[in-house]
Design a protein around this motif. Sequence first.
Motif, PDB file in Angstrom:
ATOM      1  N   GLY A  22      19.295  42.924  72.800  1.00 17.82           N
ATOM      2  CA  GLY A  22      20.530  41.791  73.664  1.00 17.82           C
ATOM      3  C   GLY A  22      20.145  41.440  74.889  1.00 17.82           C
ATOM      4  O   GLY A  22      20.854  41.149  75.789  1.00 17.82           O
ATOM      5  N   ILE A  43      21.880  29.861  73.983  1.00 20.14           N
ATOM      6  CA  ILE A  43      21.584  31.176  74.024  1.00 20.14           C
ATOM      7  C   ILE A  43      21.531  32.055  72.488  1.00 20.14           C
ATOM      8  O   ILE A  43      20.641  33.128  72.497  1.00 20.14           O
ATOM      9  N   SER A  44      22.469  31.461  71.690  1.00 17.56           N
ATOM     10  CA  SER A  44      22.212  32.189  70.458  1.00 17.56           C
ATOM     11  C   SER A  44      20.882  31.896  69.669  1.00 17.56           C
ATOM     12  O   SER A  44      20.424  32.614  68.827  1.00 17.56           O
ATOM     13  N   VAL A  85      28.005  41.378  74.134  1.00 16.45           N
ATOM     14  CA  VAL A  85      27.098  40.547  73.398  1.00 16.45           C
ATOM     15  C   VAL A  85      26.093  41.210  72.198  1.00 16.45           C
ATOM     16  O   VAL A  85      25.753  40.291  71.385  1.00 16.45           O
ATOM     17  N   GLU A 104      18.594  35.009  69.076  1.00 16.67           N
ATOM     18  CA  GLU A 104      18.672  35.677  67.966  1.00 16.67           C
ATOM     19  C   GLU A 104      18.591  35.027  66.602  1.00 16.67           C
ATOM     20  O   GLU A 104      18.750  35.370  65.453  1.00 16.67           O
ATOM     21  N   LEU A 147      29.050  35.957  71.999  1.00 15.63           N
ATOM     22  CA  LEU A 147      28.561  35.403  73.068  1.00 15.63           C
ATOM     23  C   LEU A 147      29.659  34.637  73.773  1.00 15.63           C
ATOM     24  O   LEU A 147      29.784  34.411  74.985  1.00 15.63           O
ATOM     25  N   LYS A 184      17.791  39.626  76.551  1.00 20.64           N
ATOM     26  CA  LYS A 184      17.715  38.447  77.064  1.00 20.64           C
ATOM     27  C   LYS A 184      19.176  37.655  77.250  1.00 20.64           C
ATOM     28  O   LYS A 184      19.342  36.896  78.191  1.00 20.64           O
ATOM     29  N   ARG A 185      19.938  37.770  76.052  1.00 19.20           N
ATOM     30  CA  ARG A 185      21.230  37.358  76.196  1.00 19.20           C
ATOM     31  C   ARG A 185      22.204  37.991  77.301  1.00 19.20           C
ATOM     32  O   ARG A 185      22.699  37.242  78.090  1.00 19.20           O
ATOM     33  N   SER A 186      21.829  39.182  77.578  1.00 16.99           N
ATOM     34  CA  SER A 186      22.465  40.038  78.491  1.00 16.99           C
ATOM     35  C   SER A 186      22.138  39.335  79.916  1.00 16.99           C
ATOM     36  O   SER A 186      22.995  39.416  80.827  1.00 16.99           O
ATOM     37  N   THR A 191      27.095  36.558  66.207  1.00 20.89           N
ATOM     38  CA  THR A 191      26.393  36.582  67.639  1.00 20.89           C
ATOM     39  C   THR A 191      27.076  35.455  68.379  1.00 20.89           C
ATOM     40  O   THR A 191      27.164  35.613  69.330  1.00 20.89           O
TER      41      THR A 191
END
Length: 225
Positions: free
Chosen positions: A166, A33-34, A95, A37, A69, A168-170, A65
């Motif tokens: 953030g 997932i990193s 995140v 970014e 995460l 997509k990460r969230s 990052t």
Amino acid sequence: MASLANLPDKYEFNLAENRRYAQDTLIQLVHTISRFEGVKTTLTQTKMIIDGMSVQGVPVADILTIVNLKRGWQYITNLSHPLDLQVEKEINRIVAAEDSLDPGSFRSGAGNVDLGLGKSFEPPLVNEKQEQVFLNKTLQDTSLSTTDRALTIMYHNMRNQIFWDGNKRSAVLAANKIMIDGGAGLINVPLTKWGKWTTLISNYYLTGKINKLKKWTYNHGVQGF
């Protein structure tokens, strides 16, 4: 929305088993997932950072990052409370702590997503009441499997850009909170599939048509033992 018959759960874990699976695969999950970014660390470097070790040559922003995460995954894995808007906000607060205008708060102004090749997408303004209705309706829809609910909410949150940064990460972490609580495994698209995945996401942003993207993710990005 796709029906339960189209996207049945691939895995059936109890809560403790799914939590343990998430804990055991934490490094791989963060490493994948990193990439949202632009983090370029190797899996070994990601592990070292998660373990609290210093890694030469990795920018501070990338380290932060990865650390955030890690904290986000730990939060959703250990949290007993089911997903709701406040949990979604807390995920984003964790995140996106270093790169958001207002981490943990819904976007209150205009947004824009650069899709590349001269294309962009302008998401609608965020209406918190509408987001509450959508979330409750999807979570309570008994015609959907746990996996289908998770994918539906994940891609809705991505496209609507509900946070300042953030998203997509969230969205991925919120979806995996649903997966863990429902014992359905995890959503984690392998990096080898990201070329196709990002193209499908861009097409979804432009068209609003979700079923092809959900089916593809179901086939390639849902994992378990």
